[in-house]
Design an enzyme around this catalytic site. Structure first.
Site, PDB file in Angstrom:
ATOM      1  N   GLU A  80      -5.378  -8.626   0.689  1.00 40.27           N
ATOM      2  CA  GLU A  80      -6.053  -8.297   1.951  1.00 40.27           C
ATOM      3  C   GLU A  80      -7.519  -8.029   1.674  1.00 40.27           C
ATOM      4  O   GLU A  80      -7.853  -7.327   0.713  1.00 40.27           O
ATOM      5  CB  GLU A  80      -5.484  -7.028   2.611  1.00 40.27           C
ATOM      6  CG  GLU A  80      -4.148  -7.175   3.264  1.00 40.27           C
ATOM      7  CD  GLU A  80      -3.676  -5.872   3.914  1.00 40.27           C
ATOM      8  OE1 GLU A  80      -4.510  -5.032   4.299  1.00 40.27           O
ATOM      9  OE2 GLU A  80      -2.441  -5.704   3.997  1.00 40.27           O
ATOM     10  N   GLU A 121       0.806  -1.225   0.000  1.00 43.76           N
ATOM     11  CA  GLU A 121       0.000   0.000   0.000  1.00 43.76           C
ATOM     12  C   GLU A 121       0.847   1.286   0.000  1.00 43.76           C
ATOM     13  O   GLU A 121       0.801   2.072   0.958  1.00 43.76           O
ATOM     14  CB  GLU A 121      -0.977  -0.002   1.183  1.00 43.76           C
ATOM     15  CG  GLU A 121      -1.895  -1.217   1.211  1.00 43.76           C
ATOM     16  CD  GLU A 121      -2.917  -1.170   2.343  1.00 43.76           C
ATOM     17  OE1 GLU A 121      -2.852  -0.260   3.180  1.00 43.76           O
ATOM     18  OE2 GLU A 121      -3.791  -2.057   2.372  1.00 43.76           O
TER      19      GLU A 121
HETATM   20  O1  IFM Z   1      -4.456  -3.188   9.158  1.00 39.34           O
HETATM   21  C1  IFM Z   1      -4.361  -2.648   7.880  1.00 39.34           C
HETATM   22  C2  IFM Z   1      -3.175  -3.240   7.143  1.00 39.34           C
HETATM   23  O2  IFM Z   1      -1.994  -3.035   7.831  1.00 39.34           O
HETATM   24  C3  IFM Z   1      -3.049  -2.626   5.772  1.00 39.34           C
HETATM   25  N1  IFM Z   1      -4.280  -2.657   5.056  1.00 39.34           N
HETATM   26  C4  IFM Z   1      -5.478  -2.224   5.727  1.00 39.34           C
HETATM   27  C5  IFM Z   1      -5.604  -2.917   7.073  1.00 39.34           C
HETATM   28  C6  IFM Z   1      -6.881  -2.465   7.792  1.00 39.34           C
HETATM   29  O3  IFM Z   1      -6.862  -1.091   8.017  1.00 39.34           O
END
Ligand code: IFM
Length: 470
Positions: A363, A183
């Protein structure tokens, strides 16, 4: 199955057997975590501070005033955590490496104890039949490098390449994939423009230079790892979302176009089209990053895979007043809309606009205010969230998007950055007082889905056929 995202607004069946049949036999299923959010520290472990240690020490930046020192004590409990993953029948685990644990200053000496930790962790996965997926950078820059300018400095790019190569030497023949960054939009925008994440700067020019250096470090690392003969598949993980205008007013539509440029195209275009989007460059004016000759070629090196993290859609409103509570949609404990159709929409749009490599959903998950009662957590809302988003992936696949895997975020309740420990994303509950782990109903549902997937009959056996390699 229709590829129309709107049809997913209807409730989706959560029956594991029906859902499992929608995926091909080589689809991979996993869970994800990151180092700072779970590892914790042990005195004398040789780890250097990261920018998140420094940031947490500032007053009032973390909602509950907490930090990462305890977290889930994964550093000492990792074997039991891997046993837990295996016991749920989950065969892929995405974890991240703490740079300052393996190289306390971000350059120079390596920390043998830190290297040994990841060495054992990866062997521990393989011994349990779990495929390791490593992320090199999940936001925790060594503080010593921040003191030298952090990601604003082009020097950090080379430091990252050195670190990536060392990790490639250590783990590259045992991990299935290596993602350079997690990210980068978050690092650049939340960390350097909005100041709500480490290192807490509020400077758009700095943020855009950081975004460029992150991408450059990604591209140069991929080339270096390939030149070193690292056999793992190499890629990057982006947080992405469709951006919807709040109204049909022209100013909201213009804002949506710009937000899409900053979130989606700013990262996808240099990775897959060879340049930054002109409308965003025009908007940035003097805040556009310094891009040197050869940088864009370096960034555009072919990806073996693209990781997409998806949680919700984004709403754009010119006057900045949008409140998700007025949307009428179910919200998670983060206040984020539950919007699975957005995942299908996003994937189909990326497929349309880019020549995509194989895609993993690296994710996806939700925070809920779970209630631990009678030794269990009945998190039906999280089951609904996961089921509807996995269905959204199946719909995108049916429309021809080559999605090859899905990782639930997260294995454990953990340190949710500026929200501290107040938000629980885990499919496994963590009692922070005792560090006891208790799988929630969602963990058992995911286990049943994966079991049904392994045992399914009459499921899809072919992968989508229209993959275009870059
Ligand atoms: O916890 C975070 C993660 O570290 C990165 N992506 C989003 C998740 C939820 O906010």
């Amino acid at each position: 199955m229709s590829a129309n995202p709107d049809e997913q607004l209807a409730p989706t069946p959560l029956d594991p057997e029906r859902l499992a049949r929608k995926f091909p036999s080589d689809f991979i299923w996993g869970v994800a975590t990151s180092a700072f959010q779970i590892e914790g520290t042990v005195p004398g472990d040789g780890r250097g501070d990261s920018i998140w240690d420094t940031f947490c020490a500032r007053p009032s930046v973390i909602l509950d005033g907490s930090d990462g020192r305890e977290a889930c004590q994964h550093l000492t409990r990792w074997e039991a955590d891997l046993d837990l993953i295996a016991s749920l029948g989950i065969s892929n685990y995405r974890f991240s490496i703490s740079w300052s644990r393996v190289q306390p200053e971000g350059h120079g000496a390596w920390n043998d104890a830190g290297l040994a930790f990841y060495d054992r962790l990866v062997d521990g996965m393989l011994a349990r039949g779990i495929q390791p997926h490593a992320t090199l950078y999940h936001w925790d820059l060594p503080e010593a490098l921040q003191q030298l300018g952090g990601w604003q400095s082009r020097e950090t790019v080379q430091r990252f390449v050195d670190y990536a190569r060392r990790m490639g030497q250590l783990l590259g023949d045992r991990v299935a994939t290596i993602a350079t960054h997690n990210e980068p939009w978050v690092v650049a925008t939340l960390g350097h423009q909005q100041g709500i994440f480490a290192p807490g700067l509020r400077d758009r020019r700095a943020a855009m230079q950081v975004s460029h250096h992150l991408l450059l470090s990604h591209g140069l690392s991929l080339s270096a790892l390939r030149a070193d003969g690292v056999p793992a598949k190499l890629g990057i993980v982006l947080n992405q979302a469709p951006v919807h205008p709040a109204t049909a007013l022209v100013e909201d539509r213009v804002k949506a176009q710009l937000d899409d440029g900053e979130l989606v195209r700013w990262y996808m275009d240099p990775l897959l089209k060879g340049g930054y989007p002109q409308d965003v460059l025009d908007h940035l004016g003097a805040d556009a990053p310094d891009v040197q000759s050869g940088d864009l070629e370096a960034i555009g090196v072919p990806l073996d895979f693209l990781g997409i993290n998806y949680y919700t859609r984004n709403i754009a409103i010119a006057d900045g007043t949008y409140d998700t509570r007025t949307s009428g949609l179910e919200l998670t404990d983060m206040g984020w809309e539950v919007y699975p159709a957005g995942l299908t929409e996003l994937l189909m749009r990326l497929q349309r606009d880019y020549r995509l490599p194989p895609v993993y959903i690296t994710e996806n998950g939700a925070a809920y205010a779970d209630r631990f009662e009678g030794g269990a957590v009945q998190d039906a809302a999280r089951v609904g969230y996961l089921g509807s988003h996995i269905q959204a992936v199946a719909t995108a696949r049916d429309a021809g998007v080559d999605v090859c895997g899905y990782f639930a975020w997260s294995l454990l309740d953990n340190f949710e950055w500026a929200h501290g420990y107040t938000k629980r994303f885990g499919i496994v509950h963590v009692d922070y007082a005792t560090q006891a782990r208790t799988p929630k109903a969602s963990a058992f549902w995911y286990r049943d889905l994966l079991k049904a997937f392994r045992e399914r009959k009459g499921g899809i056996v072919r992968r989508v056929q229209n993959r275009e390699q870059p």
